[in-house]
Design a protein around this motif. Structure first.
Motif, PDB file in Angstrom:
ATOM      1  N   LEU A  53       0.840  -1.193   0.000  1.00 58.00           N
ATOM      2  CA  LEU A  53       0.000   0.000   0.000  1.00 58.00           C
ATOM      3  C   LEU A  53       0.872   1.240   0.000  1.00 58.00           C
ATOM      4  O   LEU A  53       2.089   1.165   0.174  1.00 58.00           O
ATOM      5  N   HIS A  54       0.240   2.391  -0.206  1.00 59.93           N
ATOM      6  CA  HIS A  54       0.954   3.662  -0.161  1.00 59.93           C
ATOM      7  C   HIS A  54       0.720   4.352   1.180  1.00 59.93           C
ATOM      8  O   HIS A  54      -0.379   4.305   1.728  1.00 59.93           O
ATOM      9  N   ASP A  57       4.303   7.794   5.866  1.00 58.43           N
ATOM     10  CA  ASP A  57       5.322   7.407   6.833  1.00 58.43           C
ATOM     11  C   ASP A  57       4.936   6.067   7.457  1.00 58.43           C
ATOM     12  O   ASP A  57       3.861   5.530   7.183  1.00 58.43           O
ATOM     13  N   GLN A  59       4.064   5.188  10.473  1.00 60.77           N
ATOM     14  CA  GLN A  59       2.852   5.219  11.293  1.00 60.77           C
ATOM     15  C   GLN A  59       1.601   5.097  10.423  1.00 60.77           C
ATOM     16  O   GLN A  59       0.695   4.315  10.683  1.00 60.77           O
ATOM     17  N   MET A  60       1.579   5.908   9.354  1.00 65.68           N
ATOM     18  CA  MET A  60       0.417   5.882   8.474  1.00 65.68           C
ATOM     19  C   MET A  60       0.337   4.540   7.741  1.00 65.68           C
ATOM     20  O   MET A  60      -0.757   4.041   7.468  1.00 65.68           O
ATOM     21  N   ILE A  62       1.148   1.619   8.938  1.00 71.56           N
ATOM     22  CA  ILE A  62       0.537   0.638   9.848  1.00 71.56           C
ATOM     23  C   ILE A  62      -0.976   0.858   9.930  1.00 71.56           C
ATOM     24  O   ILE A  62      -1.767  -0.072   9.891  1.00 71.56           O
ATOM     25  N   GLU A  63      -1.365   2.151  10.012  1.00 67.79           N
ATOM     26  CA  GLU A  63      -2.798   2.430  10.112  1.00 67.79           C
ATOM     27  C   GLU A  63      -3.525   2.074   8.813  1.00 67.79           C
ATOM     28  O   GLU A  63      -4.627   1.523   8.831  1.00 67.79           O
ATOM     29  N   ASN A  64      -2.897   2.389   7.676  1.00 70.14           N
ATOM     30  CA  ASN A  64      -3.518   2.006   6.407  1.00 70.14           C
ATOM     31  C   ASN A  64      -3.623   0.492   6.292  1.00 70.14           C
ATOM     32  O   ASN A  64      -4.615  -0.042   5.805  1.00 70.14           O
ATOM     33  N   ARG A  66      -3.918  -1.549   8.755  1.00 74.05           N
ATOM     34  CA  ARG A  66      -5.017  -1.946   9.644  1.00 74.05           C
ATOM     35  C   ARG A  66      -6.358  -1.798   8.914  1.00 74.05           C
ATOM     36  O   ARG A  66      -7.223  -2.668   8.978  1.00 74.05           O
ATOM     37  N   ASP A  67      -6.511  -0.684   8.182  1.00 69.22           N
ATOM     38  CA  ASP A  67      -7.790  -0.443   7.517  1.00 69.22           C
ATOM     39  C   ASP A  67      -7.977  -1.283   6.258  1.00 69.22           C
ATOM     40  O   ASP A  67      -9.087  -1.651   5.905  1.00 69.22           O
TER      41      ASP A  67
END
Lengths: 121, 280
Positions: A53-54, A57, A59-60, A62-64, A66-67
């Motif tokens: 995914l793109h 950073d 942190q983002m 990992i969150e992306n 997760r989603d």
């Protein structure tokens, strides 16, 4: 001949300034780097490659991840690594790399009699 | 629905609706990004969030419908003015979560005005979410202690979701505020604009007061300090300026809405209104 052919291999994207695709005119300045995502589905199992995914950073990323990859309870732990840090073997060398192992059956542990109690061999 | 004091069980219903309407309307707003997100990953992130809000709304509407069905018949007839709902009630039918979402008219919705404000651009969407998520986080944290066991259970489950929403919107505030000149200017403009809708979140209506006295509601005046501190911390890290305007919009919690709600409901309720009881 290699200098005329742009060969895009897995892992090249995400670091286009340095990777094989860099000689193109495509403007990548505004694009977020590519990340590879590894998900552990439950405790005790290994992290497995889930996709990419793109993200701007880590942190983002990992969150992306997760989603995008854990919406249906697929995981309990996430690793991400920027794709440019993945070094891949060259598919064009596959013959010399992997085929020599083809006829070496004696490397498999199939010549032993296994006790019945062993279930997962 | 006038804003006069009502009895305890009706008040509990109205209080539940206020929370449910916030979830439904903000969830609908966020869902408008579905298919339009700036990149695929954030599109999915926002759609997940919208579904979280919708899930909360469903649980709360179901609870509200149960309370409504338990009310005496004469009180059911005066509570909501929508003809579509009245038709059901007159026939003696029980109402359900869908009826409360699809058949109530705009003047019976109790969401805060902030929830119905338009997405405009990414900065406005992030700011609206950030201001609301911060409130929602402390609100659900406190609602876990509600004497109403359903509200307490919904709060406990929702708090996990809201914690993530708040993390998402806080990080975007920082990313945009401490980003480029343009992203900073745009997020500051959005903050200055939507700031005027934050006062209402902490306005204590008759419904709020009665619910608090009844032991089921949250003391929203008490969570304002926590909200303010958290907002300050994030804005500071985002190098943004705390708006100084003190004039605030209000009315949504007392069913007086901006023109935006009508458009939302027109789109959301059209199918059920045009083809009653349709399923698909």
């Amino acid at each position: 001949m290699n200098q005329f052919i742009n060969k895009n291999l897995y892992g090249d994207y995400g670091d286009k300034e340095q990777a094989a695709g860099s000689s193109g005119t495509h403007n990548t300045a505004g694009e977020w780097p590519l990340w590879e995502v590894f998900i552990r589905s439950k405790a005790g199992l290994d992290h497995k490659h889930a996709g990419s995914l793109h993200a701007a950073d880590a942190q983002m990323a990992i969150e992306n991840a997760r989603d995008v990859y854990t919406r249906r309870m697929e995981g309990i732990s996430i690793w991400v690594v920027e794709s440019k840090y993945i070094h891949a073997s060259d598919p064009f060398e596959a013959a010399s790399m992997y085929e020599p192992a083809n006829d070496k059956v004696y490397r498999h542990p199939t010549f032993y009699d296994l006790p019945d109690e062993l279930k997962h061999m | 629905m006038t804003n006069q004091p009502v009895n305890q069980s009706t008040n509990r219903l109205l209080y539940t609706l206020q929370i449910a309407d916030n979830a439904l309307i903000l969830g609908h707003r966020i869902s408008e990004w579905c298919g339009h997100g700036p990149i695929l990953e954030q599109d999915i992130a926002l759609t997940n969030t919208a579904l979280d809000h919708l899930g909360q709304a469903r649980s709360l509407y179901q609870h509200a419908a149960d309370m409504f069905n338990a009310l005496p018949a004469d009180e059911q007839k005066t509570l909501f003015s929508s003809t579509a709902l009245q038709n059901k009630i007159t026939k003696g039918e029980n109402i359900d979560e869908d009826d409360l979402a699809y058949l109530r008219d705009g003047w019976d919705f109790r969401n805060a005005l902030l929830a119905e404000q338009p997405n405009k651009d990414w900065a406005y969407t992030v700011v609206r979410s950030f201001l609301y998520d911060t409130f929602n986080f402390y609100f659900y944290a406190a609602l876990q202690n509600s004497k109403d066991v359903v509200l307490a259970a919904v709060a406990e489950k929702s708090l996990k979701e809201v914690t993530y929403h708040l993390r998402w919107s806080s990080e975007w505030m920082i990313r945009l505020g401490d980003g480029t000149d343009e992203s900073k200017a745009r997020v500051q403009e959005a903050l200055d604009s939507y700031w005027a809708y934050t006062g209402e979140l902490f306005e204590t209506t008759v419904v709020d007061k009665t619910a608090l006295a009844d032991g089921i509601g949250v003391d929203i005046a008490a969570i304002k300090t926590q909200w303010q501190q958290r907002v300050n911390t994030v804005l500071e890290e985002a190098t943004l300026t705390l708006p100084t305007n003190t004039w605030m919009h209000s009315g949504g919690k007392e069913c007086r809405h901006s023109e935006h709600l009508g458009y939302i409901l027109a789109e959301m309720q059209f199918m059920q209104r045009a083809y009653p009881d349709m399923e698909w």
